[in-house]
Enzyme design. Structure first.
Site, PDB file in Angstrom:
ATOM      1  N   GLU A   1     -99.984  37.305  75.867  1.00 40.91           N
ATOM      2  CA  GLU A   1    -101.428  37.415  76.570  1.00 40.91           C
ATOM      3  C   GLU A   1    -101.359  37.774  78.328  1.00 40.91           C
ATOM      4  O   GLU A   1    -100.003  37.651  79.005  1.00 40.91           O
ATOM      5  CB  GLU A   1    -102.315  36.384  76.977  1.00 40.91           C
ATOM      6  CG  GLU A   1    -102.807  36.752  75.323  1.00 40.91           C
ATOM      7  CD  GLU A   1    -104.030  35.307  75.178  1.00 40.91           C
ATOM      8  OE1 GLU A   1    -105.270  35.425  75.481  1.00 40.91           O
ATOM      9  OE2 GLU A   1    -104.430  34.518  75.031  1.00 40.91           O
TER      10      GLU A   1
ATOM     11  N   ARG B   1    -107.679  29.917  85.633  1.00 40.07           N
ATOM     12  CA  ARG B   1    -106.704  29.105  84.530  1.00 40.07           C
ATOM     13  C   ARG B   1    -105.681  30.551  83.789  1.00 40.07           C
ATOM     14  O   ARG B   1    -105.924  31.450  83.136  1.00 40.07           O
ATOM     15  CB  ARG B   1    -107.605  29.095  83.628  1.00 40.07           C
ATOM     16  CG  ARG B   1    -107.339  28.649  82.332  1.00 40.07           C
ATOM     17  CD  ARG B   1    -107.620  27.720  80.953  1.00 40.07           C
ATOM     18  NE  ARG B   1    -108.915  28.880  80.850  1.00 40.07           N
ATOM     19  CZ  ARG B   1    -108.992  29.239  79.224  1.00 40.07           C
ATOM     20  NH1 ARG B   1    -107.930  29.214  79.299  1.00 40.07           N
ATOM     21  NH2 ARG B   1    -109.776  29.525  79.488  1.00 40.07           N
TER      22      ARG B   1
ATOM     23  N   HIS C   1    -117.172  33.232  81.827  1.00 38.36           N
ATOM     24  CA  HIS C   1    -115.494  32.041  80.828  1.00 38.36           C
ATOM     25  C   HIS C   1    -115.103  30.635  80.978  1.00 38.36           C
ATOM     26  O   HIS C   1    -115.336  30.209  80.252  1.00 38.36           O
ATOM     27  CB  HIS C   1    -114.760  33.469  80.682  1.00 38.36           C
ATOM     28  CG  HIS C   1    -114.057  32.954  79.690  1.00 38.36           C
ATOM     29  ND1 HIS C   1    -114.496  33.324  78.161  1.00 38.36           N
ATOM     30  CD2 HIS C   1    -112.139  32.141  79.180  1.00 38.36           C
ATOM     31  CE1 HIS C   1    -113.738  32.922  77.290  1.00 38.36           C
ATOM     32  NE2 HIS C   1    -112.036  33.161  78.205  1.00 38.36           N
TER      33      HIS C   1
ATOM     34  N   HIS D   1    -113.923  36.751  82.821  1.00 44.19           N
ATOM     35  CA  HIS D   1    -112.971  36.853  81.776  1.00 44.19           C
ATOM     36  C   HIS D   1    -112.937  38.700  82.034  1.00 44.19           C
ATOM     37  O   HIS D   1    -114.550  39.142  81.612  1.00 44.19           O
ATOM     38  CB  HIS D   1    -113.218  36.566  80.096  1.00 44.19           C
ATOM     39  CG  HIS D   1    -112.070  37.066  78.758  1.00 44.19           C
ATOM     40  ND1 HIS D   1    -111.787  38.672  78.981  1.00 44.19           N
ATOM     41  CD2 HIS D   1    -111.593  36.547  78.676  1.00 44.19           C
ATOM     42  CE1 HIS D   1    -111.171  38.461  77.432  1.00 44.19           C
ATOM     43  NE2 HIS D   1    -110.037  37.134  77.642  1.00 44.19           N
TER      44      HIS D   1
ATOM     45  N   ARG E   1    -106.062  37.532  85.215  1.00 40.95           N
ATOM     46  CA  ARG E   1    -107.264  37.381  84.805  1.00 40.95           C
ATOM     47  C   ARG E   1    -108.517  37.849  86.122  1.00 40.95           C
ATOM     48  O   ARG E   1    -109.512  38.966  85.712  1.00 40.95           O
ATOM     49  CB  ARG E   1    -108.109  36.027  84.130  1.00 40.95           C
ATOM     50  CG  ARG E   1    -107.788  36.531  82.763  1.00 40.95           C
ATOM     51  CD  ARG E   1    -109.103  35.190  82.271  1.00 40.95           C
ATOM     52  NE  ARG E   1    -108.552  35.579  81.018  1.00 40.95           N
ATOM     53  CZ  ARG E   1    -108.136  34.407  79.794  1.00 40.95           C
ATOM     54  NH1 ARG E   1    -108.868  33.265  80.132  1.00 40.95           N
ATOM     55  NH2 ARG E   1    -107.736  34.162  78.587  1.00 40.95           N
TER      56      ARG E   1
HETATM   57  P1  FAD Z   1    -116.777  22.288  74.335  1.00 40.72           P
HETATM   58  O1  FAD Z   1    -115.434  23.411  73.611  1.00 40.72           O
HETATM   59  O2  FAD Z   1    -117.210  23.774  75.033  1.00 40.72           O
HETATM   60  O3  FAD Z   1    -117.272  21.659  73.211  1.00 40.72           O
HETATM   61  C1  FAD Z   1    -118.728  20.844  74.620  1.00 40.72           C
HETATM   62  C2  FAD Z   1    -119.795  19.939  73.585  1.00 40.72           C
HETATM   63  O4  FAD Z   1    -119.841  19.238  74.267  1.00 40.72           O
HETATM   64  C3  FAD Z   1    -119.572  20.535  72.521  1.00 40.72           C
HETATM   65  O5  FAD Z   1    -120.301  19.937  71.182  1.00 40.72           O
HETATM   66  C4  FAD Z   1    -121.467  20.291  73.102  1.00 40.72           C
HETATM   67  O6  FAD Z   1    -122.830  20.531  72.272  1.00 40.72           O
HETATM   68  C5  FAD Z   1    -120.882  18.806  73.839  1.00 40.72           C
HETATM   69  N1  FAD Z   1    -122.023  18.986  74.779  1.00 40.72           N
HETATM   70  C6  FAD Z   1    -122.512  19.222  76.053  1.00 40.72           C
HETATM   71  N2  FAD Z   1    -123.536  19.011  76.827  1.00 40.72           N
HETATM   72  C7  FAD Z   1    -124.077  17.712  75.802  1.00 40.72           C
HETATM   73  C8  FAD Z   1    -125.428  16.459  76.248  1.00 40.72           C
HETATM   74  N3  FAD Z   1    -126.121  16.950  77.433  1.00 40.72           N
HETATM   75  N4  FAD Z   1    -125.208  16.045  74.986  1.00 40.72           N
HETATM   76  C9  FAD Z   1    -124.698  15.893  74.127  1.00 40.72           C
HETATM   77  N5  FAD Z   1    -123.410  17.109  73.638  1.00 40.72           N
HETATM   78  C10 FAD Z   1    -123.275  17.753  74.815  1.00 40.72           C
HETATM   79  N6  FAD Z   1    -109.097  28.501  75.150  1.00 40.72           N
HETATM   80  C11 FAD Z   1    -108.033  28.747  74.682  1.00 40.72           C
HETATM   81  O7  FAD Z   1    -107.208  28.328  75.712  1.00 40.72           O
HETATM   82  N7  FAD Z   1    -107.784  29.813  74.900  1.00 40.72           N
HETATM   83  C12 FAD Z   1    -108.370  30.920  73.619  1.00 40.72           C
HETATM   84  O8  FAD Z   1    -108.115  31.682  72.849  1.00 40.72           O
HETATM   85  C13 FAD Z   1    -109.229  30.940  74.389  1.00 40.72           C
HETATM   86  N8  FAD Z   1    -111.013  32.112  73.681  1.00 40.72           N
HETATM   87  C14 FAD Z   1    -112.125  31.471  74.134  1.00 40.72           C
HETATM   88  C15 FAD Z   1    -112.808  32.514  74.237  1.00 40.72           C
HETATM   89  C16 FAD Z   1    -114.645  32.432  74.225  1.00 40.72           C
HETATM   90  C17 FAD Z   1    -115.267  33.314  73.411  1.00 40.72           C
HETATM   91  C18 FAD Z   1    -114.405  30.711  75.096  1.00 40.72           C
HETATM   92  C19 FAD Z   1    -116.064  30.868  75.247  1.00 40.72           C
HETATM   93  C20 FAD Z   1    -113.584  30.319  75.273  1.00 40.72           C
HETATM   94  C21 FAD Z   1    -112.321  30.408  75.013  1.00 40.72           C
HETATM   95  N9  FAD Z   1    -111.467  29.568  75.403  1.00 40.72           N
HETATM   96  C22 FAD Z   1    -109.994  29.704  75.794  1.00 40.72           C
HETATM   97  C23 FAD Z   1    -111.625  28.468  76.017  1.00 40.72           C
HETATM   98  C24 FAD Z   1    -112.142  27.164  75.229  1.00 40.72           C
HETATM   99  O9  FAD Z   1    -111.992  27.662  74.347  1.00 40.72           O
HETATM  100  C25 FAD Z   1    -112.636  26.068  75.914  1.00 40.72           C
HETATM  101  O10 FAD Z   1    -112.313  26.058  77.492  1.00 40.72           O
HETATM  102  C26 FAD Z   1    -112.421  24.913  75.415  1.00 40.72           C
HETATM  103  O11 FAD Z   1    -112.763  25.497  73.480  1.00 40.72           O
HETATM  104  C27 FAD Z   1    -113.349  23.600  75.739  1.00 40.72           C
HETATM  105  O12 FAD Z   1    -113.260  22.333  75.093  1.00 40.72           O
HETATM  106  P2  FAD Z   1    -114.341  21.142  75.402  1.00 40.72           P
HETATM  107  O13 FAD Z   1    -113.788  20.346  74.440  1.00 40.72           O
HETATM  108  O14 FAD Z   1    -114.188  21.082  76.888  1.00 40.72           O
HETATM  109  O15 FAD Z   1    -115.019  22.060  75.272  1.00 40.72           O
HETATM  110  C1  SIN Z   2    -108.990  35.025  75.261  1.00 36.10           C
HETATM  111  O1  SIN Z   2    -108.226  35.627  73.527  1.00 36.10           O
HETATM  112  O2  SIN Z   2    -108.555  36.886  75.796  1.00 36.10           O
HETATM  113  C2  SIN Z   2    -110.023  34.477  75.321  1.00 36.10           C
HETATM  114  C3  SIN Z   2    -107.903  33.456  75.814  1.00 36.10           C
HETATM  115  C4  SIN Z   2    -108.749  32.230  76.865  1.00 36.10           C
HETATM  116  O3  SIN Z   2    -109.522  32.487  77.386  1.00 36.10           O
HETATM  117  O4  SIN Z   2    -107.852  31.564  77.516  1.00 36.10           O
END
Ligand code: FAD
Ligand code: SIN
Length: 516
Positions: free
Chosen positions: A114, A372, A337, A230, A276
């Site tokens: 990537e 990032r 993103h 993104h 990015r």
């Molecule tokens: P999240 O997975 O977003 O979880 C947050 C949680 O908090 C959710 O369950 C939500 O409901 C809960 N929540 C929020 N507010 C409240 C509240 N007030 N009360 C109760 N619950 C609440 N990163 C990578 O490293 N590799 C990838 O390939 C990648 N691809 C991505 C593709 C997409 C489309 C997106 C959007 C992001 C991607 N990312 C990727 C980034 C990565 O997915 C996220 O940064 C990461 O999953 C965040 O994890 P988290 O546990 O911090 O939050």
């Molecule tokens: C992607 O697959 O392009 C997202 C990867 C990331 O957000 O780290």
């Protein structure tokens, strides 16, 4: 109002929250609260995968260097080293839990490349790594008797006693009441805030709740304006913000203008594989100078069988929308993103408030600097949630009991207008999309800040006097988070010498709906 006691309260059920819960359940009782169904998260949507040094040509120093360079040399090198060096251990634990990354016939991991990575080092499960990861973590956590889940509830605010975090106010619409979950330790794992922008890859739950709750409690945040866009979110009316993974560019896809011209080599020697922030800024520039609202991803040099094998989810989604992969070019434009800044944490996920931790996207460990590196986020969630659990374990051994303060009651008087709430949310995303994207000028930011202050005031008032409602709580959090982003951007803005008249014209041309 009900009161519930637990050892550890975790707010959020993405990779960071679930992994913290699984680790903490080894020594404590845990309550996980989450806004929607457990799986609703950015984690579930992740496509590319998890970066980790596994190949013989790769090494820790290269991964550290790539992370540091992508972040504009603004990251915290200690945190980056922790991320990179602990990655293999955390990945091994995932495979033990049952996550099967794609492998080559030789038995070696199938590593994707990537943008910004000097080596192929991204472990993945097709192009839906997040779904597999989230499923495994949920299965594991839900079968653990020490973890209690509360789904479809919303943490409204942190619950403080004598300057310490002692849990949170949880709104439960099913019983139309608050539950005060009192905990020895509280972990914010609430993810990002993409939903404060018009165009985002993030799910509906990403309204910045953790940032807002922390700020209201006086917890230290940093670098909130380091919002990553993104470069290649699908530009299609029926699939707003659907991600077209960067791994596709790693497999040979090229960014092109409507006339087919490749343009990225004009901006960076790595062309479409530049970091990015560079790619997004270049696309915006091309969109502006060519008066177009998107560019294209030319995927014609990836064979259909390869595409289908490596990117089945993207293939089927595009085909369903009438984009005939790989002959048709995919329309794309940048979308908000990822929040690189956030609640400031140390190397053990501790925030500035005693007994409060933050993990995952809502935390600012300093790993990402200003931008990032791809596939470092799921990894950061795993590595720092593990450290968080270890630290809570150590702290719990010296825990001295809770001083019980009286819990205030909220008085609700009137209903709010659901229609107005939706309009105000729209106004926030309009303001952020038009006036607060990276590179916005001082006067544009000042204008957005002024408008945002009005929305924030109304949302605060509604929260105080209206019947509790998820939409209003989200509006309040979106306005607060947007304000933090703009304030940080203003603090960092470079004097550009922009022509004031020109800027006034721009401000006048934009149409933000007036509210009645
Ligand atoms: P999240 O997975 O977003 O979880 C947050 C949680 O908090 C959710 O369950 C939500 O409901 C809960 N929540 C929020 N507010 C409240 C509240 N007030 N009360 C109760 N619950 C609440 N990163 C990578 O490293 N590799 C990838 O390939 C990648 N691809 C991505 C593709 C997409 C489309 C997106 C959007 C992001 C991607 N990312 C990727 C980034 C990565 O997915 C996220 O940064 C990461 O999953 C965040 O994890 P988290 O546990 O911090 O939050
Ligand atoms: C992607 O697959 O392009 C997202 C990867 C990331 O957000 O780290």
């Amino acid at each position: 109002m009900k009161i519930q006691h637990t050892d550890i309260l975790i707010i959020g059920s993405g990779v960071a929250g679930l992994n913290t819960a699984i680790r903490c359940a080894e020594f404590a009782d845990v309550v996980v609260v989450t806004k929607g169904k457990c799986a609703e998260s950015s984690t579930r949507l992740a496509q590319g995968g998890l970066a980790c040094v596994t190949s013989e040509t790769d090494n820790f120093e290269k991964h550290i260097q790539d992370t540091w360079i992508a972040g504009g040399k603004k990251g915290n090198l200690d945190a980056i080293r922790v991320l990179v060096e602990e990655a293999p251990f955390r990945i091994r634990e995932l495979t033990k839990l049952g996550l099967n990354f794609d492998m080559q016939k030789s038995g070696e991991p199938d590593l994707a490349k990537e943008a910004g990575h000097s080596e192929s080092r991204v472990l993945h499960v097709g192009d839906s790594t997040g779904k597999s990861l989230e499923t495994i973590l949920i299965e594991n956590a839900k079968s653990n008797p020490n973890i209690q889940f509360m789904e479809n509830v919303m943490a409204r605010d942190l619950f403080l006693e004598e300057g310490l975090c002692r849990g949170a106010w949880i709104w439960n619409p099913e019983i139309s009441d608050y539950i005060v979950v009192k905990a020895k330790y509280t972990v914010l794992a609430t993810g990002g805030a993409g939903r404060i922008y018009q165009r985002t890859t993030n799910p509906a739950v990403a309204t910045g709740d953790g940032f807002a709750m922390a700020a209201r409690a006086g917890v230290k945040l940093e670098n909130m304006s380091y919002v990553q866009f993104h470069p290649t979110a699908l530009f299609h009316p029926k699939a707003k913000g659907f991600l077209i993974s960067e791994a596709l560019r790693g497999a040979g896809a090229e960014l092109v203008l409507p006339n087919g011209e490749k343009f990225m080599h004009r901006y960076h020697p790595d062309g479409s594989m530049a970091p990015r922030d560079v790619v997004s800024a270049s696309i915006w520039k091309e969109m502006k100078s060519n008066a177009i609202d998107h560019v294209f991803l030319d995927v014609s040099n990836i064979s259909e069988s390869d595409f289908l094998k490596k990117f089945p989810m993207i293939y089927h989604r595009c085909r369903k929308l009438g984009i005939n992969i790989p002959a048709d070019r995919i329309p794309v434009a940048p979308a908000a993103h990822y929040m690189c800044g956030g609640i400031k944490t140390d190397l053990f996920a501790k925030t500035s408030m005693p007994h409060l931790y933050a993990v995952g996207e809502t935390a600012s460990t300093g790993v990402h600097g200003a931008n990032r590196l791809a596939s470092n986020s799921l990894l950061e969630g795993l590595v720092f949630s593990h450290r968080c659990a270890n630290n809570i374990f150590a702290e719990m051994q010296k825990f001295e009991g809770i001083i019980a303060c009286p819990i205030p009651f909220f008085v609700f008087r009137k209903e709010h207008s659901t229609r107005k709430c939706a309009l105000y949310k729209k106004k926030i995303t309009g303001l952020m999309g038009e006036f607060a994207i990276p590179g916005a000028t001082k006067s544009a930011l000042e204008y957005a800040l002024k408008e945002m202050a009005q929305i924030a005031e109304i949302a605060e008032e509604w929260t105080d006097i209206c019947a509790p409602d998820k939409q209003v709580m989200e509006l309040r959090n979106m306005a607060a988070t947007a304000t933090l982003v703009i304030q940080d951007a203003l603090a960092k803005v470079q004097p550009t010498g922009n022509n004031e008249n020109q800027e006034k014209q721009v401000l006048k041309k934009l149409e933000i709906p007036e509210l009645v």
